[in-house]
Design an enzyme around this catalytic site. Sequence first.
Site, PDB file in Angstrom:
ATOM      1  N   SER A   1       0.561   3.729   1.726  1.00  0.00           N
ATOM      2  CA  SER A   1       1.294   3.314   0.527  1.00  0.00           C
ATOM      3  C   SER A   1       2.146   2.065   0.697  1.00  0.00           C
ATOM      4  O   SER A   1       2.729   1.589  -0.278  1.00  0.00           O
ATOM      5  CB  SER A   1       2.160   4.468   0.012  1.00  0.00           C
TER       6      SER A   1
ATOM      7  N   LYS B   1       1.170  -0.603  -1.635  1.00  0.00           N
ATOM      8  CA  LYS B   1       1.669  -0.680  -3.012  1.00  0.00           C
ATOM      9  C   LYS B   1       2.472  -1.959  -3.253  1.00  0.00           C
ATOM     10  O   LYS B   1       2.642  -2.370  -4.400  1.00  0.00           O
ATOM     11  CB  LYS B   1       2.504   0.563  -3.345  1.00  0.00           C
TER      12      LYS B   1
ATOM     13  N   SER C   1       5.682   6.804  -5.147  1.00  0.00           N
ATOM     14  CA  SER C   1       4.441   6.574  -4.401  1.00  0.00           C
ATOM     15  C   SER C   1       3.264   7.309  -5.027  1.00  0.00           C
ATOM     16  O   SER C   1       2.488   7.996  -4.356  1.00  0.00           O
ATOM     17  CB  SER C   1       4.611   7.008  -2.935  1.00  0.00           C
TER      18      SER C   1
END
Length: 275
Positions: free
Chosen positions: A76, A79, A124
């Site tokens: 993540s 991201k 997330s």
Amino acid sequence: MNKLITMVFILMVSISCKTKTKQDQVKETVFEKRSDLQLILDSAQLDGAILIYDQEKDTYYSNNFEWSKKGFLPASTFKIPNSIIALETGVVKNDSTLMKWDGIERNFKIWNQDLIFKKAFQYSCVPCYQEVARKIGVDQMKSYLKKLKYDGMVFDSASIDTFWLVGASSISPFSEIDFLKRLYGSKLPIQKRTEAIIKKMMLIETKDQYKLSGKTGWASNGDDNNGWFVGFLELSDNTIFFATNIEPTESFDMKNFPKARKAVTMKVLNTLNYL
């Protein structure tokens, strides 16, 4: 004539010496291995590396520089570039853009609702960002990743919404910090508006002494777990960048893994007297 030639020669030698002296004053980046940082991971029953970069001192600190050079799935932490590309392409308008829940119940209950883009980042939300990646598409994703110099991502149309979680994609702690330094220093070829939104989304906490910004990540494949915490700590007179990449030892209690990534990073920052 001979006097003129002699004077020119002396002048050239003088300029050469001054230039050399100035070049000699240019400091080289320092890499300092710290055994006390290794003790923090050992006491937490974790393997891995915590890489710290002090911008003012141009110095890297770590318990394990070899680990810090290795590539791992970004999980993540991806991201951050994914959000940048979403904003730059117009797939997402701003941090308040509504991400509609698809109605599928997932184990993380916090994902089972409509979320604005900022919350999707902070929670997330994997399915939210999978939808974002599909809308960006393979061609635009590759083009922007090349533009951002975010290397090591391997994907095609079949893996456009999973490549940062599983597969052959990889990024090292050193590369994570390089990317964050360029983001923080306004060195990425993106709009100022995009940069401001991303920095706002990344902000975790503000205190009198500092501002902490970052993103966690967790790649899991069966019994294999790899965790990240990357970001930067803004002080009044300095900025400290960090990239923590850890894996549990056999004796580690996995229920503590979500908090461990940030916890060990904060202990290291405290040990280095930044907190």
